[in-house]
Each structure stands twice: as structure tokens, then as C-alpha cells.
Design a protein around this motif. Structure first.
Motif, short mmCIF file in Angstrom:
data_model
loop_
_atom_site.label_atom_id
_atom_site.label_comp_id
_atom_site.label_asym_id
_atom_site.label_seq_id
_atom_site.Cartn_x
_atom_site.Cartn_y
_atom_site.Cartn_z
N VAL A 147 0.87 -1.17 0.00
CA VAL A 147 0.00 0.00 0.00
C VAL A 147 0.91 1.22 0.00
N VAL A 148 0.96 1.90 -1.14
CA VAL A 148 1.91 2.99 -1.36
C VAL A 148 1.15 4.32 -1.37
N ALA A 205 -8.86 6.60 4.61
CA ALA A 205 -9.99 5.93 5.25
C ALA A 205 -11.15 5.75 4.28
N SER A 206 -11.30 6.71 3.36
CA SER A 206 -12.37 6.61 2.37
C SER A 206 -12.18 5.42 1.44
N LEU A 207 -10.94 4.89 1.40
CA LEU A 207 -10.62 3.70 0.60
C LEU A 207 -10.55 2.45 1.48
N GLY A 208 -10.90 2.60 2.76
CA GLY A 208 -10.86 1.46 3.66
C GLY A 208 -9.48 1.12 4.17
N GLU A 229 -1.87 2.25 9.73
CA GLU A 229 -0.95 1.15 10.01
C GLU A 229 -0.78 0.20 8.83
N GLU A 230 -1.68 0.30 7.86
CA GLU A 230 -1.63 -0.60 6.71
C GLU A 230 -0.80 -0.06 5.56
N ASN A 239 4.23 1.85 10.18
CA ASN A 239 4.79 0.63 9.60
C ASN A 239 5.32 0.84 8.18
N ALA A 240 5.35 2.09 7.73
CA ALA A 240 5.74 2.39 6.35
C ALA A 240 7.21 2.79 6.27
#
Length: 283
Positions: free
Chosen positions: A60-61, A92-95, A99-100, A132-133
Motif C-alpha cells: 500500500v503505497v 480511510a475513504s478507501l478502507g 498502520e496498513e 509501519n511504512a
């Protein structure tokens, strides 16, 4: 939009108002107001901070982070910044949760591109927004930002980037090339010494995050650039080459500060000037 294995989405890191003379540099107001009319008596025009979210099923970039949510009420008033944390609300609008996010890529580290990378905690500590990125930036950009030289210190608020270094989350790259499969970094310079453009490419199509080397569709004109340009002659030299390549390859270009035309393709007019077509509001 899909490019190879990547699903690309456009989100906002926050809208704000900026003095038209800053956005358009040496271009007279009598000219720039025709493409970006001032929205108030302070001669400010409205801009966005478009960011790309790219997902390939494993990574997830996030490209650029907008200005974030660390500003005082007075600071927000100066540029009419949006409340809360626009970049967090955007993902958030993309779910997606902070942390992801696995990678954050910076075109450069000015406040409206890197401010969203850190945030306040409830006990008033500043910490990475995306813990975590890995945070990737060109070595020259990182050196200049962290060097805090007096002549450019104001452009690089240390609260936006220092916590990333303290957490060991920063990776610098020195050369053009592929960062992840189908995702390439290419140094442009000009706006800053380490300003970088990013390409998503496959055999059939490509998307370019051009950054502030050409912040809006109006800036395709040869002499148009921001007043923030540290190396304006470099911008005037490299920008036409980048745009000419986009014309040849029919690349989709993200104009990261354009509130009316976030995405388009670039063509050539009858006098070989750059033109805009296939405008879109997202990827």
C-alpha cells in the motif's frame, strides 16, 4: 485506474489558499488570474494537494501526504487549512488504516507534501502517522531538509520529518530507477535540488506524479513556475522534456495542486505549445 498490478486512486491531502504570486512566480496577476481567479481580497487562489494511493495486493503505497493536522488555529487561518487530518481521512475513504500503509514516497519535503507524515498524539507528542511504512525520498532532498540551513529552513519544518528519522523509517535513494515493480522514481530537480517525479508504468499505459515541477495544468507554459523554485532555470529546462515524454507516451499526469483539473493527458497545439486534453477528476 489500473496500471499493471497497481490499483491507483487519487485522494486529497487537504485544500488550502495560497497567494497567487507565490503559485505563479514571475507571471503577472493580469495573466494568472485568468486561469486561477483569486478567491479573496488577499489575492489568494484555492489549491489542492492531490496524493496517489497505489495497491498491488501486497503493498500500500502513498505518494505525498498533504499538510497534515498539526497546525494551530492561527496557522490554519493564514492558509485556510482544512480541519483534522485530510490525508488520514482520504485513505480511510478507501478502507485503509494508517498502520496498513507500507510505503510513503515524497516528491519533496515542503510542508504541503510532507506535513501529513507526522501527527500529534493525545499526550502532545509528534509521531509518524504511518508507523509501519518505509518513507522514501531522494538523498539530496533529505540532506537539504535535515540540514536546516538558514536560507531554506522555513520550507522544511523539522516536526514534519525529524520524527521519521528518530523512528528509523526513512530510506533514501540516489539514482533514478524502479523502487517497486512498475513504480519508478526520476529526479527532476528544479523546484528543489532533490525534487522527484514518480511513474507507474506497464506495456500499455503510464501515470506520472509530476509534483511541483509543474503543479497545475496551467504551468505547462514554458516560463510558468512557482516563486518557491530554488533552481528556476533547471525547472525551465527539465519541465518541457518531461512533458514532451508525456505527450509521446500519452501518459496520464497528476497535477498535484490543480483544483479544477487533477488529472489529464498532454498534447501539442498548432504552434507546438503544450495543451491539455482528456481531463479527469480522478484516476
Amino acid at each position: 485506474m489500473r496500471i499493471g498490478n497497481w490499483q491507483l486512486d487519487l485522494i486529497s491531502g487537504g485544500r488550502f489558499r495560497i497567494d497567487g504570486g507565490v503559485l505563479f512566480g514571475i507571471v503577472p496577476r493580469t495573466v494568472w488570474q485568468n486561469v486561477a481567479p483569486p478567491v479573496d481580497s488577499l489575492h489568494r487562489t484555492m489549491v489542492d494537494t492531490h496524493c496517489i494511493v497505489a495497491r498491488d495486493g501486497q503493498n500500500v503505497v502513498l505518494i505525498d501526504t498533504g499538510y497534515g493536522g498539526k497546525y494551530s488555529p492561527l496557522d490554519r487561518k493564514v492558509n485556510d487549512l482544512e480541519p483534522r487530518e485530510p490525508i488520514v481521512e482520504g485513505i480511510a475513504s478507501l478502507g485503509i488504516k494508517p498502520e496498513e500503509v507500507t510505503h510513503v514516497l515524497f516528491s519533496h519535503l515542503h510542508f504541503d507534501h510532507a506535513g501529513g507524515a507526522t501527527r500529534w498524539t493525545t499526550d502532545r507528542q509528534i509521531v509518524p502517522t504511518f508507523p509501519n511504512a518505509r518513507h522514501w525520498v531522494h538523498q539530496w532532498e533529505w540532506e537539504d531538509a535535515m540540514g536546516q540551513a538558514s536560507e531554506i529552513r522555513a520550507a522544511y519544518p523539522i516536526q514534519n520529518i525529524g520524527p521519521l528519522a528518530e523512528a528509523g523509517l526513512v530510506d533514501v535513494f540516489q539514482h533514478d530507477g524502479e523502487l517497486l515493480p512498475g513504480l519508478t522514481a526520476r529526479l527532476s530537480g528544479g523546484h528543489t535540488r532533490g525534487h522527484t517525479c514518480f511513474y507507474f508504468e506497464d506495456a500499455e499505459s503510464s501515470v506520472l506524479f509530476i509534483g511541483d515541477i509543474c503543479p497545475s495544468a496551467a504551468h505547462v507554459r514554458p516560463q510558468w513556475h512557482t516563486a518557491y523554485e530554488l533552481y528556476p532555470l533547471q525547472t525551465r529546462s527539465v519541465k518541457p522534456k518531461i512533458l514532451a515524454d508525456a505527450v509521446e507516451r500519452r501518459t496520464w499526469v497528476v497535477w498535484n495542486h490543480d483544483i479544477e483539473i487533477p488529472v489529464s493527458r498532454v498534447g501539442r497545439g498548432p504552434k507546438q505549445e503544450f495543451t491539455i486534453y482528456d481531463t479527469a477528476t480522478g484516476l
